[in-house]
Design an enzyme around this catalytic site. Structure first.
Site, PDB file in Angstrom:
ATOM      1  N   ILE A  17       0.842  -1.207   0.000  1.00 15.52           N
ATOM      2  CA  ILE A  17       0.000   0.000   0.000  1.00 15.52           C
ATOM      3  C   ILE A  17       0.877   1.258   0.000  1.00 15.52           C
ATOM      4  O   ILE A  17       0.578   2.247  -0.688  1.00 15.52           O
ATOM      5  CB  ILE A  17      -0.925  -0.018   1.245  1.00 15.52           C
ATOM      6  N   ASP A  44      13.914   2.730  11.162  1.00 10.68           N
ATOM      7  CA  ASP A  44      12.928   1.885  11.840  1.00 10.68           C
ATOM      8  C   ASP A  44      12.009   2.827  12.605  1.00 10.68           C
ATOM      9  O   ASP A  44      12.476   3.571  13.476  1.00 10.68           O
ATOM     10  CB  ASP A  44      13.673   0.929  12.787  1.00 10.68           C
ATOM     11  N   VAL A  45      10.709   2.795  12.298  1.00  7.46           N
ATOM     12  CA  VAL A  45       9.791   3.772  12.899  1.00  7.46           C
ATOM     13  C   VAL A  45       9.625   3.579  14.405  1.00  7.46           C
ATOM     14  O   VAL A  45       9.079   4.453  15.083  1.00  7.46           O
ATOM     15  CB  VAL A  45       8.387   3.762  12.218  1.00  7.46           C
ATOM     16  N   ASN A  71       2.173   4.725   7.132  1.00  5.73           N
ATOM     17  CA  ASN A  71       1.672   3.468   6.565  1.00  5.73           C
ATOM     18  C   ASN A  71       2.407   2.242   7.109  1.00  5.73           C
ATOM     19  O   ASN A  71       1.855   1.139   7.101  1.00  5.73           O
ATOM     20  CB  ASN A  71       1.820   3.552   5.042  1.00  5.73           C
ATOM     21  N   SER A 123      -6.953   0.113   9.779  1.00  3.25           N
ATOM     22  CA  SER A 123      -7.503  -1.137   9.246  1.00  3.25           C
ATOM     23  C   SER A 123      -8.969  -1.169   9.665  1.00  3.25           C
ATOM     24  O   SER A 123      -9.352  -0.459  10.604  1.00  3.25           O
ATOM     25  CB  SER A 123      -6.753  -2.320   9.885  1.00  3.25           C
ATOM     26  N   TYR A 136      -3.016  -6.614  17.186  1.00  2.61           N
ATOM     27  CA  TYR A 136      -3.157  -5.822  15.955  1.00  2.61           C
ATOM     28  C   TYR A 136      -4.364  -4.888  16.073  1.00  2.61           C
ATOM     29  O   TYR A 136      -4.296  -3.701  15.770  1.00  2.61           O
ATOM     30  CB  TYR A 136      -3.298  -6.771  14.763  1.00  2.61           C
ATOM     31  N   LYS A 140      -4.399  -0.817  16.045  1.00  6.57           N
ATOM     32  CA  LYS A 140      -5.093  -0.048  14.993  1.00  6.57           C
ATOM     33  C   LYS A 140      -6.226   0.801  15.574  1.00  6.57           C
ATOM     34  O   LYS A 140      -6.495   1.898  15.080  1.00  6.57           O
ATOM     35  CB  LYS A 140      -5.601  -0.985  13.903  1.00  6.57           C
TER      36      LYS A 140
END
Ligand code: NDP
Length: 237
Positions: A17, A44-45, A71, A123, A136, A140
């Site tokens: 994406i 690396d974020v 993203n 998401s 996850y 999100k």
């Protein structure tokens, strides 16, 4: 609204994406920097110092940051009782803390310019629950809440913050999810794919390009505080 000449940073823009988004932003005339661990400007974020250095490198190449697309993300699944602390920490660190660190790093440029666009990638799991993905899902949901807080805090500074909430999208991440479910359930990959498509908004797997379209539309618009489901249930492929 034109974004020609504006500097856009896309985290995780090397594939999937993020890559589709970077390509579309470029086609709309933006100067695009990609930050990831293996493509574009390396960073690396989850690491505060790496984020600072990477964003500085982006500024040196393309000027002050006007658009940020958070993203970069990872997905792992397991029953909650088999989700160990390291897995929980890893997922929260990339998806949620990474979004915070990159946003904090880019905001001063936007405040100084009196204009900025932040688009986060969450998401549908950021809006509703699903089994086997508690970490996850929590990360999100956190991204959705964080986005709304940023939108509220900077509404009077010319800065918007919005979040896209894709259903299953055809990327390497989905490939890993399919392989994992297939291995655990014994279903064929095709059956699994059809099952996931049925649970998706619009009843089909999304293409990365249509998620990118939604991201870029938000980057070019004036709305703020929106959480947008992609693909839209009423839009066909
Ligand atoms: P991919 O796995 O194809 O790409 C993920 C990108 O994130 C890669 O460029 C990767 O680069 C980067 N990344 C991962 N970890 C880090 C890190 N610690 N620091 C910097 N960059 C990192 O995934 P998708 O394109 O599918 O996913 C993109 C976003 O969309 C994610 O946030 C995901 O949660 C979300 N999403 C995806 C869906 C799907 O079905 N595919 C559905 C809903 C949401 P590198 O490894 O080189 O660092």
């Amino acid at each position: 609204m034109s974004i020609a000449g504006k500097h856009a940073v896309v985290t995780g823009g090397g594939r999937g994406i993020g890559r589709a988004t970077a390509d579309l932003l470029e086609r709309r005339g933006a100067r695009v920097s990609v930050v990831s661990r293996s493509a574009g400007v390396r960073g690396d974020v989850t690491d505060e110092e790496q984020v600072r250095k990477a964003f500085e490198e982006c500024r040196e190449a393309n000027g002050p940051i006007a658009i940020l697309v958070n993203n970069a993300g990872i997905a792992e699944s397991a029953a909650l009782t088999r989700t160990d602390r390291a897995t929980w920490d890893r997922i929260i660190a990339v998806n949620l803390t990474g979004t915070f660190l990159c946003t904090r790093e880019a905001l001063p440029d936007m405040i100084a310019a009196g204009w900025g666009r932040i688009v986060n990638v969450a998401s549908v799991a950021g809006l509703e629950g699903a089994p086997y993905i508690a970490a996850y899902c929590a990360s999100k949901h956190g991204v959705v809440g964080f986005t709304k807080a940023v939108a509220a805090e900077y509404a009077d500074k010319g800065i918007t913050a919005n979040v896209v909430c894709p259903g299953y999208t055809d990327t390497e991440m989905l490939g890993r999810t399919l392989a994992n479910i297939t291995a655990k359930t014994g279903r064929s990959e095709r059956e699994t794919s059809e099952l996931l498509a049925r649970g998706n908004p619009a009843g089909r797997i999304a293409a990365p390009e249509e998620v990118a379209e939604a991201i870029v539309a938000l980057a070019m618009g004036a709305q703020t505080g929106l959480a947008l489901v992609v693909p839209h249930p009423e839009r066909s492929a």
